[in-house]
Design an enzyme around this catalytic site. Structure first.
Site, PDB file in Angstrom:
ATOM      1  CD  GLU A 125      -2.814   1.321   2.433  1.00 26.68           C
ATOM      2  OE1 GLU A 125      -2.935   0.343   3.291  1.00 26.68           O
ATOM      3  OE2 GLU A 125      -3.611   2.155   2.333  1.00 26.68           O
ATOM      4  N   GLY A 265       3.414   2.327  10.883  1.00 29.86           N
ATOM      5  CA  GLY A 265       3.370   1.542  11.866  1.00 29.86           C
ATOM      6  C   GLY A 265       3.102  -0.172  11.778  1.00 29.86           C
ATOM      7  CB  ALA A 266       1.057  -2.036  11.709  1.00 27.31           C
ATOM      8  CG  MET A 267       0.259  -3.104   4.887  1.00 25.70           C
ATOM      9  SD  MET A 267      -0.738  -1.869   4.548  1.00 25.70           S
ATOM     10  CE  MET A 267      -1.795  -2.593   3.325  1.00 25.70           C
ATOM     11  CG  ASN A 269       0.026  -6.734   4.185  1.00 26.18           C
ATOM     12  OD1 ASN A 269       0.012  -5.912   3.347  1.00 26.18           O
ATOM     13  ND2 ASN A 269       0.934  -6.734   4.915  1.00 26.18           N
ATOM     14  CG  HIS A 301      -5.940   0.734  12.606  1.00 29.72           C
ATOM     15  ND1 HIS A 301      -6.812   1.873  12.700  1.00 29.72           N
ATOM     16  CD2 HIS A 301      -5.338   0.633  11.581  1.00 29.72           C
ATOM     17  CE1 HIS A 301      -6.524   2.466  11.507  1.00 29.72           C
ATOM     18  NE2 HIS A 301      -5.858   1.798  10.640  1.00 29.72           N
ATOM     19  CD  GLU A 302      -2.526  -1.788  10.740  1.00 27.98           C
ATOM     20  OE1 GLU A 302      -3.121  -2.022   9.473  1.00 27.98           O
ATOM     21  OE2 GLU A 302      -2.274  -0.604  11.160  1.00 27.98           O
ATOM     22  CG  HIS A 305      -7.686  -1.864   7.922  1.00 25.22           C
ATOM     23  ND1 HIS A 305      -8.382  -0.746   7.398  1.00 25.22           N
ATOM     24  CD2 HIS A 305      -6.526  -1.032   8.370  1.00 25.22           C
ATOM     25  CE1 HIS A 305      -7.771   0.606   7.520  1.00 25.22           C
ATOM     26  NE2 HIS A 305      -6.626   0.365   8.166  1.00 25.22           N
ATOM     27  CD  GLU A 324      -6.107   3.475   6.798  1.00 21.75           C
ATOM     28  OE1 GLU A 324      -6.183   3.386   7.983  1.00 21.75           O
ATOM     29  OE2 GLU A 324      -5.503   2.653   6.078  1.00 21.75           O
TER      30      GLU A 324
HETATM   31  N1  B3K Z   1      -3.074   1.023   5.497  1.00 24.30           N
HETATM   32  C1  B3K Z   1      -1.763   1.331   6.322  1.00 24.30           C
HETATM   33  C2  B3K Z   1      -0.942   2.504   5.959  1.00 24.30           C
HETATM   34  C3  B3K Z   1      -0.159   2.449   4.599  1.00 24.30           C
HETATM   35  C4  B3K Z   1       0.650   3.527   4.332  1.00 24.30           C
HETATM   36  C5  B3K Z   1       1.172   3.545   2.841  1.00 24.30           C
HETATM   37  N2  B3K Z   1       2.095   4.682   2.685  1.00 24.30           N
HETATM   38  C6  B3K Z   1      -1.645   1.029   7.843  1.00 24.30           C
HETATM   39  C7  B3K Z   1      -3.098   1.502   8.250  1.00 24.30           C
HETATM   40  O1  B3K Z   1      -3.466   2.451   8.189  1.00 24.30           O
HETATM   41  O2  B3K Z   1      -3.512   0.496   9.091  1.00 24.30           O
HETATM   42 ZN    ZN Z   2      -5.235   1.790   8.833  1.00 27.64          ZN
END
Ligand code: B3K
Ligand code: ZN
Length: 890
Positions: A125, A265-267, A269, A301-302, A305, A324
């Site tokens: 991302e 911070g984190a992603m 996926n 949070h992750e 998502h 977000e």
């Molecule tokens: N979705 C990712 C952030 C990605 C940033 C890319 N430059 C983390 C988050 O907001 O949960």
């Molecule tokens: Zn997020």
């Protein structure tokens, strides 16, 4: 700048993709100096028979082979540029096989596939997948992914990707492979791969429908003992999302991997979250309470998502806040439920008012739904995240919890498996409530923080209280003229002895307890309360019901009344801060006068009251929230004070705040000491809300004690530093000693820093805090120390956490140091940006932020900051990231 004229992308130009990718089959062959990626894509024309060429995104790729249905694509039928692969004639449906070679080892941008120490990992991302293979790298192209990873068995025993593991095996030459299949269609920004020598901790979660989910956190061996908190947080989040949103997890496996080199911070996926190790690892000895809480919040949070972002994703990147803003709102509510609701609210509002308001007033101001961008990475902002969450919160307050839940159910059901827009989210809320959100949606399209001027008029005879309200919003880069916002204002009236019972003249807005939610929709509007038996003080925007700036002519006595009597915890805190802001500003004006300016009695009265309440509460004699008392006792930060000034007076702000704090410390020394002693008595270490609050209050009073400059206070602080059994207390004490200006502290500063370093040398995350404490040290000479630290053996300029700690710590959190009149701070940042931009543009562009705010400073500083920005702008080969920020700032 690479391209002479970088493209601006507009929301209004959106067109649906001409092709769908039904299936994505990837094979990664990982080696030490390159990786080969074979992709087999089943592609279909969106409209059969269309003659639109197939245009795939791709960057920094070496194309090794390209076939359609097993046959090489002939040279004349395709062309390649730096950013695209175009194939002119393709069948309606076909398999495209493409082999590309990439260099993860040389990828310093930490976007795409790269190496973090010895581990391979990905960050896709927003547009990183195009650095892995040619693809339709846009969120509205959703595909079913199957991934095989091949690598050396000894170096990379663990090979991960999204979904469920389906098979594995060995290959000659000491290599092995693992195949993964993700049954859920997803855009490529949610793709992930990890290969490394990792260990894992496991747990099982049983979902509400009775399915077992294996939860697995992967880390380096040395960090294995630091995963429990994240695991507990994950389970809490999974349970909460079932209970509050009815959302269940949808795979057999959920994995988290910690990596050291990560841009944010984190992603999230799908099925394989990748985390910055600073946002997942935690242990009492090495992690502060704040970080414990942020690990809990980020893990949640992750995880959240998975529904708000993955199952239902964004149509295009202009819709970023769809996932977000909503997910930040969800995680904030989760954290509020796990700890103290008011504490969480105050922390979030403090962040928003200090930093998002500044963003909204600066050159990069943009609506929650931006209408254009050059580089989307620049739009992962406080506006999209935090203001976006406030907008969702306002929808929640307008609808109430029940209808909001109906709306979110409808949204998830209606759009499951789809890529949608913010409009579609709001429509679901409109459909369940029958409300018209047309005007409300201006919160998404208009940038800037609305200003509200409010006047109150009490009629003692008629027993009425009238509020006259006018709203406006300053111009921002995307539009000069603003239309009125639809603003929910939660309000109560407070009498001498506490909340007043009264009625609103039109009964459209019934009260909940003593709070009314008024809806402001006009540029000018009035509301009248009846049966108001005494002159009230209005408690406005309770719980910060809208992200606005309010002007109301409160007297200091009015504010004192709110601090003491308001039923709303947020407004009590806010009133304490407004008193302090005013008193500090008065001192600022009088600085340099002889005799030295006095500190207004109102602040002493308020502080004394808080101190007495804190004493009682610390001794267990009252139920008051210790953390809220600590926050109310804390003076507004220099950053917040700066935000409230149109032209920031750096030195006066700093010196006035120091003076006021010292004055309080001197006058209330014994009281602070009494509280400290009660709270400092040894107790077993816990990280629950009550213990965190105790430590917060203890360290708040310690900070006052140290500001007195007394030897006794420094001794006490040093004692805490050496005897602490947890990082919160140890770091708080170290920070107080190092940042102190007193001669008593000066004699031990260097030793304490050395001692801390030697103790924690092997703990990277702790050493980052050590860098941070020195970078944010307001004492003279900090820039030189920062420069020396850049040369320190453990400093690593390719690691974003270290850069954020040292460069970000100095330029972003050391106002007096960075803005030194000499301009040396600006020059330092310029040089850092220019070096960094060639390696990691995302981080370069982030760190640049302090320079972009040049219009907030005096002429001399403005000139120096502008010069610094111009120097960056004149550099050839700037990244799009930095180019966009610099050019919009000048
Ligand atoms: N979705 C990712 C952030 C990605 C940033 C890319 N430059 C983390 C988050 O907001 O949960
Ligand atoms: Zn997020």
């Amino acid at each position: 700048m690479k391209d002479a004229q970088p493209n601006t992308i507009y929301l209004k130009d959106y067109i649906a993709p001409a092709y769908n990718i039904i299936k994505t089959d990837l094979t990664f062959d990982l080696y030490e100096d390159y990786a080969d990626v074979t992709s087999r894509l089943t592609i279909e024309k969106a409209t059969a028979g269309s003659d639109a060429p197939l245009v795939l995104d791709g960057q920094d790729l070496e194309l090794l082979s390209l076939k359609i249905e097993g046959k090489a694509v002939v040279e004349g039928n395709y062309s390649i540029t730096d950013e695209q692969l175009t194939i002119r004639h393709v069948p309606n449906i076909f398999v495209l096989e493409c082999v590309t070679r990439i260099k993860p080892q040389d990828n310093t941008s930490l976007e795409g596939l790269y190496k973090s120490k010895k581990m391979f990992c990905t960050q896709c991302e927003a547009e990183g997948f195009r650095k892995i293979t040619y693809y339709l790298d846009r969120p509205d192209v959703m595909s079913e992914f199957q991934t095989t990873v091949k690598a050396d068995k000894v170096r990379y025993p663990v090979l991960l990707s999204n979904g469920n593991k389906i098979s594995e095996g060995s290959i000659d030459g000491g290599r092995h492979w693992v195949s993964w299949h993700d049954p859920h269609k997803k855009p490529c920004y949610l793709f992930a791969l990890v290969a490394g020598d990792l260990v894992n901790i496991d747990e099982t979660f049983i979902t509400q429908s009775g399915r077992d989910v294996l939860l697995r956190i992967f880390v380096e061996e040395k960090d294995k003992a630091k995963c429990d908190h994240a695991m507990i947080s994950l389970k809490k989040a999974m349970k909460w999302d079932e209970k509050v949103y009815g959302r269940e997890y949808d795979l057999e496996l959920f994995m988290i991997v910690a990596v050291d080199d990560f841009n944010m911070g984190a992603m999230e996926n799908k099925g394989l979250n990748i985390f910055n190790s600073s946002c997942v690892l935690a242990s009492p000895e090495t992690t502060t309470d704040e970080s414990f809480q942020s690990v809990e919040g980020i893990v949640a949070h992750e995880y959240f998502h998975n529904w708000s972002g993955n199952r239902v994703t964004c149509r295009d990147w202009f819709q970023l806040s769809l996932k977000e803003g909503f997910t930040v709102f969800r995680d904030a509510e989760f954290s509020a439920d796990m700890g103290s609701r008011t504490v969480k609210r105050v922390e979030d509002v403090n962040l928003l008012r200090t930093h998002q308001f500044a963003e909204d007033a600066g050159p990069m101001a943009h609506p929650v739904q931006p209408s254009s961008f050059i580089e989307i990475s620049n739009f992962y902002t406080l506006t999209v995240y935090e203001k976006g969450a406030e907008v969702v919160r306002m929808i929640h307050s307008l609808l109430g919890s029940e209808l909001f839940r109906k709306g979110s159910d409808l949204y998830f059901d209606r759009h499951d498996g789809c890529a949608v827009t913010i409009d579609e989210f709001v429509q679901a809320m409109a459909d369940v409530s029958g409300r018209d959100f047309t005007q409300f949606k201006r919160w998404y399209s208009q940038a800037g923080t609305p200003r509200l001027k409010i006047k109150g008029l009490y009629d003692a005879e008629a027993k009425t209280y009238r509020l006259d309200i006018s709203q406006s919003c300053p111009p921002t880069p995307e539009s000069e003229q603003k239309f009125p916002f639809h603003i929910p204002m939660a309000i109560g009236l407070v009498g001498k002895d506490g909340p007043l019972n009264c009625l609103l003249s039109d009964d459209k807005n019934p009260s909940v307890g003593d709070t009314f939610v008024l809806e402001i929709t006009e540029a000018k509007q009035s509301f009248v309360f009846n049966d108001v038996m005494e002159a009230p003080v209005p408690s406005l925007f309770r719980n910060f019901s809208a992200p606005v700036k309010v002007t109301f002519d409160y007297s200091l006595e009015d504010l004192q009344r709110l601090v003491a009597k308001d039923s709303d915890g947020f407004c009590r805190w806010d009133a304490s801060q407004q008193i302090a802001v005013r008193v500090i500003k008065d001192v600022m004006i009088a600085l340099g006068n002889e005799p030295a300016p006095s500190v207004n009695e109102a602040l002493l009265v308020a502080q004394r009251q808080l101190v007495l309440q804190a004493k009682d509460a610390a001794q267990g004699a009252s139920e008051q929230d210790l953390q809220m008392l600590a926050y109310a006792m804390t003076l507004p930060s220099e950053e917040y004070l700066a935000e409230t000034q149109s032209i920031v007076d750096i030195e006066s702000t700093h010196h006035a705040r120091v003076r006021v704090k010292r004055k309080l410390a001197t006058l209330l020394y014994q009281d602070y000491l009494d509280i400290y002693k009660v709270l400092a008595s040894p107790q077993p270490f816990k990280v629950d809300a009550a213990s965190i609050a105790q430590r917060k209050l203890k360290n708040t009073v310690l900070s006052y004690l140290v500001s007195s400059g007394k030897q006794d206070a420094i001794d006490l602080c040093y004692k805490q530093f050496v005897t602490a059994d947890n990082m919160t207390d140890e770091l708080a004490a170290l920070t107080e000693i190092v940042h102190s200006t007193s001669s008593a502290a000066k004699t031990i500063q260097a030793d304490c820093l050395d001692e801390f370093y030697r103790k924690w040398e092997s703990e990277t995350l702790v050493i980052n805090r050590w860098f941070g404490v020195q970078a944010s040290d307001p004492n003279p000479g900090s820039l030189n120390r920062v420069k020396q630290l850049l040369e320190h053996e453990v400093f690593d300029a390719s690691n974003p956490n270290k850069l954020r700690a040292l460069v970000g710590g100095f330029c972003g959190r050391n106002i007096i140091g960075f803005h030194d009149r000499s301009g040396d701070g600006y020059e330092f940042l310029t040089e850092q940006i220019l070096i960094l931009d060639t390696k990691n543009p995302q981080i370069a562009s982030r760190l640049l932020t302090p320079l972009t705010r040049w219009k907030k400073f005096d002429d001399q500083r403005q000139a120096l900051m502008k010069k610094a920005l111009e120097r960056i702008q004149n550099e050839t080969n700037l990244s799009k990231d930095v180019f966009e920020v610099v050019s919009k700032s000048l």
